[in-house]
Design an enzyme around this catalytic site. Structure first.
Site, PDB file in Angstrom:
ATOM      1  CG  HIS A 182      11.721   8.768  33.602  1.00 33.25           C
ATOM      2  ND1 HIS A 182      12.956   8.490  33.037  1.00 33.25           N
ATOM      3  CD2 HIS A 182      11.271   9.896  32.982  1.00 33.25           C
ATOM      4  CE1 HIS A 182      13.224   9.406  32.110  1.00 33.25           C
ATOM      5  NE2 HIS A 182      12.222  10.268  32.061  1.00 33.25           N
TER       6      HIS A 182
ATOM      7  CD  GLU B 131      16.189   4.432  33.470  1.00 31.32           C
ATOM      8  OE1 GLU B 131      16.198   3.966  32.326  1.00 31.32           O
ATOM      9  OE2 GLU B 131      15.951   5.622  33.722  1.00 31.32           O
TER      10      GLU B 131
ATOM     11  CG  ASN C  15      14.634   6.626  29.723  1.00 26.16           C
ATOM     12  OD1 ASN C  15      14.351   6.376  30.890  1.00 26.16           O
ATOM     13  ND2 ASN C  15      15.297   7.714  29.374  1.00 26.16           N
ATOM     14  CG  HIS C  16      18.935   6.078  30.789  1.00 23.62           C
ATOM     15  ND1 HIS C  16      19.598   6.798  29.828  1.00 23.62           N
ATOM     16  CD2 HIS C  16      18.224   6.974  31.523  1.00 23.62           C
ATOM     17  CE1 HIS C  16      19.313   8.091  29.966  1.00 23.62           C
ATOM     18  NE2 HIS C  16      18.469   8.214  30.977  1.00 23.62           N
TER      19      HIS C  16
ATOM     20  CG  HIS D   6      15.486  10.364  39.131  1.00 28.18           C
ATOM     21  ND1 HIS D   6      16.839  10.446  38.870  1.00 28.18           N
ATOM     22  CD2 HIS D   6      15.041   9.342  38.356  1.00 28.18           C
ATOM     23  CE1 HIS D   6      17.193   9.539  37.970  1.00 28.18           C
ATOM     24  NE2 HIS D   6      16.101   8.867  37.650  1.00 28.18           N
TER      25      HIS D   6
ATOM     26  CG  HIS E 127      11.186   4.139  33.565  1.00 18.91           C
ATOM     27  ND1 HIS E 127      11.828   4.190  34.781  1.00 18.91           N
ATOM     28  CD2 HIS E 127      11.963   4.852  32.708  1.00 18.91           C
ATOM     29  CE1 HIS E 127      12.946   4.871  34.666  1.00 18.91           C
ATOM     30  NE2 HIS E 127      13.035   5.297  33.413  1.00 18.91           N
TER      31      HIS E 127
END
Length: 279
Positions: free
Chosen positions: A180, A39, A67-68, A182, A155
């Protein structure tokens, strides 16, 4: 069966890291299937057809989002044409989100892998209940009966929501893994019911950064509370982070889970496996 999941690919550095390391990992670990969260693959925000193609060419069998998902507008039409691209399952029905949130794949060896992408709700976009959404999907495609392996990409922002999802799916999925945030967590484990779990797979990104972004702008915002521009992906060599899982061929549940870290700045870890045969 042996498969791997790789965490959020951030920009050019992450894509280059996967292109460099994934073919060798597939051979060394005898991977039958590879899932990649993508994403952030296009300049750190969303995905495009060309960036997705790079990851498929590197050896990814499926790409998940988050979410992206729609930051790059072409993703809204590309996902309709590309069944290997999976967006979060728990979009509201009335949103008419394009694409699919779960997909059943068949490997070259004839085994079936169900991939489910979910978006958490704590400090995230207010989508529908991810627990209800995944419950319906797992009931419709049970592990061991319809699917030989099931992978759930949760996520989400907070570790508690990810861990709750792991326990909710325990015994019904091969792997529940968080994305999400990272940063790879040190809690790879097999839950009591046989589901492999890790709170966050980490990112495929330059770790001389702030979660994959060049350091200057995040530091400016934290110290001054004033934005000086857009976040930009860090451009140094990526560390490729993910999770390796080996399942029991009879049940589809996990009998082994280990983190993967290669390249870049973090300490390397690649599972030791017999490469003569893929289970």
């Amino acid at each position: 069966m042996r498969f791997a999941f790789f965490g959020d690919v951030v920009g050019r550095s992450g894509r280059d890291g996967l292109t460099e390391h994934l073919p060798g990992l597939r051979r060394r670990l005898g991977l039958e299937f590879v899932i990649v969260n993508a994403e952030n693959a296009a300049a750190g925000f969303g995905i495009t057809e060309s960036t997705a193609r790079e990851l498929f060419d590197a050896g990814a069998d499926c790409l998940t989002l988050g979410n992206h998902s729609w930051d790059q507008k072409e993703a809204l039409t590309y996902i309709v044409r590309e069944p290997r691209l999976i967006r979060p399952l728990n979009y509201p029905v009335l949103s008419d989100a394009p694409g699919r949130g779960a997909q059943l794949f068949e490997t070259e060896a004839g085994r079936r892998v169900l991939v489910i992408n979910l978006l958490g709700r704590v400090y995230m976009d207010p989508l529908d209940d991810p627990f209800g959404a995944v419950d319906r999907e797992l009931e419709a495609c049970p592990l061991g009966a319809v699917a030989d392996a099931i992978v759930v990409d949760m996520h989400a922002e907070v570790s508690s929501e990810k861990m709750a999802m792991g326990h909710f799916c325990d015994g019904r999925a091969s792997l529940v893994v968080g994305t999400h945030t990272h940063v790879p967590t040190a809690d790879a484990q097999i839950l009591p019911g046989g589901t492999a779990y890790q709170t966050d797979a980490g990112a495929c990104a330059d770790y001389d950064s702030v979660i994959g972004n060049q350091k200057e702008e995040p530091l400016r915002r934290f110290t001054t509370r004033i934005s000086g521009g857009r976040f930009k992906p860090a451009e140094g060599p990526a560390t490729v982070c993910g999770v390796f899982v080996e399942t029991d061929p009879a049940t589809g549940l996990a009998r082994r889970v280990e983190p993967i870290r290669v390249g870049g700045r973090l300490s390397a870890h690649v599972p030791e496996v017999e490469t003569a045969r893929a289970l």
